[in-house]
Design an enzyme around this catalytic site. Structure first.
Site, PDB file in Angstrom:
ATOM      1  N   GLY A 248      89.249  27.646  15.433  1.00 50.82           N
ATOM      2  CA  GLY A 248      88.075  28.379  15.900  1.00 50.82           C
ATOM      3  C   GLY A 248      87.985  29.726  15.218  1.00 50.82           C
ATOM      4  N   SER A 249      87.333  30.651  15.885  1.00 51.02           N
ATOM      5  CA  SER A 249      87.069  31.966  15.294  1.00 51.02           C
ATOM      6  C   SER A 249      88.344  32.807  15.222  1.00 51.02           C
ATOM      7  CB  SER A 249      86.032  32.693  16.150  1.00 51.02           C
ATOM      8  OG  SER A 249      86.534  32.814  17.462  1.00 51.02           O
ATOM      9  N   GLY A 253      91.612  33.237  17.706  1.00 49.45           N
ATOM     10  CA  GLY A 253      92.969  33.098  17.173  1.00 49.45           C
ATOM     11  C   GLY A 253      93.859  34.269  17.544  1.00 49.45           C
ATOM     12  N   GLU A 270      94.039  27.732  12.835  1.00 49.06           N
ATOM     13  CA  GLU A 270      93.052  27.381  11.787  1.00 49.06           C
ATOM     14  C   GLU A 270      91.780  28.134  12.128  1.00 49.06           C
ATOM     15  OE1 GLU A 270      93.462  25.641   9.176  1.00 49.06           O
ATOM     16  OE2 GLU A 270      95.207  24.372   9.529  1.00 49.06           O
ATOM     17  N   CYS A 304      83.957  25.854   8.358  1.00 46.96           N
ATOM     18  CA  CYS A 304      84.869  26.966   8.094  1.00 46.96           C
ATOM     19  C   CYS A 304      84.989  27.206   6.592  1.00 46.96           C
ATOM     20  CB  CYS A 304      86.237  26.680   8.700  1.00 46.96           C
ATOM     21  SG  CYS A 304      86.888  25.079   8.213  1.00 46.96           S
TER      22      CYS A 304
HETATM   23  P1  NAD Z   1      85.302  29.661  19.005  1.00 46.82           P
HETATM   24  O1  NAD Z   1      86.408  30.546  18.599  1.00 46.82           O
HETATM   25  O2  NAD Z   1      84.169  30.239  19.751  1.00 46.82           O
HETATM   26  O3  NAD Z   1      85.875  28.467  19.907  1.00 46.82           O
HETATM   27  C1  NAD Z   1      86.865  27.589  19.417  1.00 46.82           C
HETATM   28  C2  NAD Z   1      87.630  27.006  20.571  1.00 46.82           C
HETATM   29  O4  NAD Z   1      88.455  28.024  21.138  1.00 46.82           O
HETATM   30  C3  NAD Z   1      86.761  26.485  21.710  1.00 46.82           C
HETATM   31  O5  NAD Z   1      87.304  25.286  22.207  1.00 46.82           O
HETATM   32  C4  NAD Z   1      86.842  27.605  22.721  1.00 46.82           C
HETATM   33  O6  NAD Z   1      86.583  27.170  24.027  1.00 46.82           O
HETATM   34  C5  NAD Z   1      88.263  28.059  22.546  1.00 46.82           C
HETATM   35  N1  NAD Z   1      88.562  29.435  22.991  1.00 46.82           N
HETATM   36  C6  NAD Z   1      87.792  30.527  22.883  1.00 46.82           C
HETATM   37  N2  NAD Z   1      88.423  31.594  23.392  1.00 46.82           N
HETATM   38  C7  NAD Z   1      89.638  31.186  23.823  1.00 46.82           C
HETATM   39  C8  NAD Z   1      90.758  31.822  24.445  1.00 46.82           C
HETATM   40  N3  NAD Z   1      90.758  33.111  24.729  1.00 46.82           N
HETATM   41  N4  NAD Z   1      91.840  31.067  24.731  1.00 46.82           N
HETATM   42  C9  NAD Z   1      91.863  29.758  24.426  1.00 46.82           C
HETATM   43  N5  NAD Z   1      90.824  29.098  23.849  1.00 46.82           N
HETATM   44  C10 NAD Z   1      89.726  29.799  23.556  1.00 46.82           C
HETATM   45  O7  NAD Z   1      84.770  28.933  17.654  1.00 46.82           O
HETATM   46  P2  NAD Z   1      83.512  27.995  17.453  1.00 46.82           P
HETATM   47  O8  NAD Z   1      82.263  28.800  17.502  1.00 46.82           O
HETATM   48  O9  NAD Z   1      83.606  26.779  18.311  1.00 46.82           O
HETATM   49  O10 NAD Z   1      83.759  27.502  15.942  1.00 46.82           O
HETATM   50  C11 NAD Z   1      83.418  28.248  14.813  1.00 46.82           C
HETATM   51  C12 NAD Z   1      84.615  28.981  14.264  1.00 46.82           C
HETATM   52  O11 NAD Z   1      85.697  28.074  14.030  1.00 46.82           O
HETATM   53  C13 NAD Z   1      84.333  29.610  12.897  1.00 46.82           C
HETATM   54  O12 NAD Z   1      84.935  30.867  12.845  1.00 46.82           O
HETATM   55  C14 NAD Z   1      84.975  28.631  11.933  1.00 46.82           C
HETATM   56  O13 NAD Z   1      85.285  29.200  10.683  1.00 46.82           O
HETATM   57  C15 NAD Z   1      86.184  28.228  12.703  1.00 46.82           C
HETATM   58  N6  NAD Z   1      86.721  26.946  12.232  1.00 46.82           N
HETATM   59  C16 NAD Z   1      87.882  26.963  11.507  1.00 46.82           C
HETATM   60  C17 NAD Z   1      88.393  25.787  10.996  1.00 46.82           C
HETATM   61  C18 NAD Z   1      89.647  25.773  10.179  1.00 46.82           C
HETATM   62  O14 NAD Z   1      90.224  24.703  10.004  1.00 46.82           O
HETATM   63  N7  NAD Z   1      90.117  26.904   9.660  1.00 46.82           N
HETATM   64  C19 NAD Z   1      87.743  24.561  11.257  1.00 46.82           C
HETATM   65  C20 NAD Z   1      86.577  24.584  12.015  1.00 46.82           C
HETATM   66  C21 NAD Z   1      86.079  25.784  12.496  1.00 46.82           C
END
Ligand code: NAD
Length: 526
Positions: A248-249, A253, A270, A304
């Site tokens: 995720g973001s 992370g 990731e 991503c």
């Molecule tokens: P996001 O960070 O908003 O959410 C990702 C996941 O994390 C969701 O399931 C969310 O519920 C969970 N989450 C959020 N806050 C949390 C916390 N405090 N504790 C535990 N879990 C939590 O991201 P998004 O909008 O769903 O996806 C887009 C982002 O993901 C972009 O930044 C993209 O670059 C990244 N991404 C990275 C990869 C990679 O492999 N590097 C792959 C896909 C997406």
């Protein structure tokens, strides 16, 4: 009813989740969490209409799920790895059989075009096939011992139940990368999917577990849908999960990384990317331009690995931007499930607002909007989250602060440089270090890009775009991308614990480093 509202009950039947106790058809609420938090309502981003909902976990049910995953691990870890591979092989076959409806559900729920929805399921099939082969390997090491009659080995054991947190944009494949490897490694998984994609998660997890259960293995794959506060955070804090693999973001992370570090657990992160492609003076533009177009607008800029920055040699900048603008004019934006569509909707209204705000910021910072940058009106889908992909040329001094942010939308910022050194510095100036590419016909420039002082990213491609990785290599990035590696190569090691074993097959006690430790009664040591 709009053209993009496809037959969800038929898809649910095809995938075998129509009578799943957690599935709620015709949810009584708009998209997102229901007011009482018990339903995660999924919407079609092409129409804004709710399509179905998934019942969320409570604290108690989450605790029970973690308990089941842990108990299943205690049995699964003793199953020989090649036998675990047979289960994963059967799961791969089931995903093969259901690729069409599952790919369609991915498209419907997150808005990627059908080709990409199908490609995503194919990625899960590919990693499962890879994991089957791996189940006959998981190789340890035999090392020379310094002691006579001793043997020194390293072996790998299952780690435990793995917490998997996924982003909305790969609602099936990122689980696959984790769960298929974890399964052959002897681990179970507890999956917390994005609230934008609970249906794909329900179907994906159910398909895998249905196969595993039919082969006598319950609770290998468990699902925990729900809000971050009541589901994701307790999961991250739970010591029963020795590894949290989170995609995720960067913001997420940091929070997850800190929380897991506090309990001295392991993290596989990731996170976001701000990926650049370099076009040098020797590049073949017939190859470079289409690759950049796919990298920048594929999945509507919501990968991503999306190409967000283009760094072009000054001698080609006008020609490249002219060709890009021409190519962008031919891109069909619309219903992701319709034939011929290349760009579907963004995931949410908030994403559209972030896109428009970034375009405005770029203009205010001196960027020149060459095309796109607006909301797109698609006939029949007026409430869809469509935008026109933007190309923005940076001012001549290349100062464009907004380009340092990952706006999860199709915006390509174009910079011009005079030298490769300058281009590499610019490539590496992002906080994140996920993917990068160079388009060049110069062997020397290609090798400089790949050398230690070249690209600082986890992925560095030559004459291939920043996105669309194969499963065979390790996937992940450096710096703010989090440093994790998933998918192929030796990424499986993250899902196992390493054990170093010394075996003495002699009859004397021998200590390492030549230490002698004998009783000397005549000179007792104080
Ligand atoms: P996001 O960070 O908003 O959410 C990702 C996941 O994390 C969701 O399931 C969310 O519920 C969970 N989450 C959020 N806050 C949390 C916390 N405090 N504790 C535990 N879990 C939590 O991201 P998004 O909008 O769903 O996806 C887009 C982002 O993901 C972009 O930044 C993209 O670059 C990244 N991404 C990275 C990869 C990679 O492999 N590097 C792959 C896909 C997406």
């Amino acid at each position: 009813m709009s053209t993009a509202t496809h037959d969800v009950p038929a898809l649910a039947r095809a995938l075998g989740i129509h009578d799943h106790p957690r599935l709620v058809m015709n949810p009584p609420h708009p998209e997102g969490l229901s007011p009482d938090g018990t339903l995660a309502v999924s919407a079609n981003p092409a129409t804004g209409e709710p399509i179905a909902a998934v019942r969320t976990e409570t604290r108690d049910s989450l605790d029970a799920t973690l308990g089941r995953a842990h108990r299943a691990f205690l049995a699964w870890r003793n199953v020989p790895a090649p036998t675990r591979g047979l289960v994963v092989r059967a799961i791969a076959d089931e995903f093969r059989r259901l690729k069409e409806p599952l790919g369609r559900l991915v498209s419907l729920e997150v808005g990627k075009i059908l080709q990409e929805g199908l490609g995503e399921v194919q990625e899960t099939i590919d990693i499962a096939d890879y994991a089957v082969g791996l189940s006959r390997q998981l190789p340890g090491l035999t090392l020379p011992s310094e002691r006579p009659e001793h043997r020194l080995i390293e072996q790998w054991h299952p780690l435990g139940p793995i917490g998997v947190i996924t982003a909305f944009n790969f609602p099936n494949a990122v689980w696959g990368w984790n769960a298929m490897l974890a399964a052959v490694c002897g681990d179970t998984t507890v999956w917390k999917p994005s609230l934008f994609a609970p249906l794909t998660a329900l179907a994906t997890n159910h398909i895998a577990q249905r196969v595993a259960s039919s082969m006598g293995h319950d609770d290998l794959f468990t699902l925990a849908v729900g809000p971050d506060d009541t589901v994701a955070k307790p999961l991250v804090d739970d010591k029963r999960l020795p590894l949290i693999s989170a995609t995720g973001s960067c913001r997420m992370g940091r929070l997850v990384g800190e929380a897991v570090a506090r309990r001295l657990g392991r993290c596989l992160l990731e996170l976001g990317g701000n990926n650049a492609a370099i076009i040098d003076a020797s590049a073949d533009l017939d190859l470079a331009v289409p690759a950049v177009v796919f990298g920048a607008v594929g999945t509507a800029g919501q990968r991503c690995t999306t190409t967000r920055r283009l760094i072009v040699h000054e001698s080609l900048a006008d020609e490249v931007t002219r060709r890009l603008v021409k190519a962008y004019a031919t891109i069909r934006i619309g219903d992701p499930l319709a034939e011929g569509t290349l760009v579907g909707p963004l995931i949410s209204d908030a994403a559209v607002r972030a896109f428009l705000a970034a375009v405005e910021a770029a203009k205010a910072q001196g960027g020149r909007l060459l095309c796109g940058g607006t909301v797109a009106r698609v006939p029949g889908l007026e409430r869809g989250r469509f935008v026109t992909p933007a190309i923005i040329r940076a001012p001549s001094e290349n100062r464009l602060p907004i380009a340092h942010e990952e706006t999860f939308a199709p915006i390509l910022y174009v910079f011009t440089t005079r030298t490769l050194d300058e281009a590499i510095v610019m490539n590496n100036s992002a906080d994140q270090g996920l993917s990068s590419a160079i388009f060049t016909d110069s062997l020397r420039n290609a090798e400089r890009f790949l050398a230690p002082a070249g690209s600082d990213c986890g992925i560095a491609n030559v004459n291939a775009g920043t996105s669309g990785a194969e499963i065979g290599g390790a996937f992940g990035g450096e710096k703010d991308t989090g440093g994790g590696r998933e998918s192929g190569s030796d990424s499986w090691k993250a899902y196992m614990r390493r054990q170093t074993c010394t075996i003495n097959h002699g009859s004397a006690v021998r200590l390492a480093q030549g230490i002698t430790f004998e009783r000397r009664d005549e000179h007792p040591q104080g």
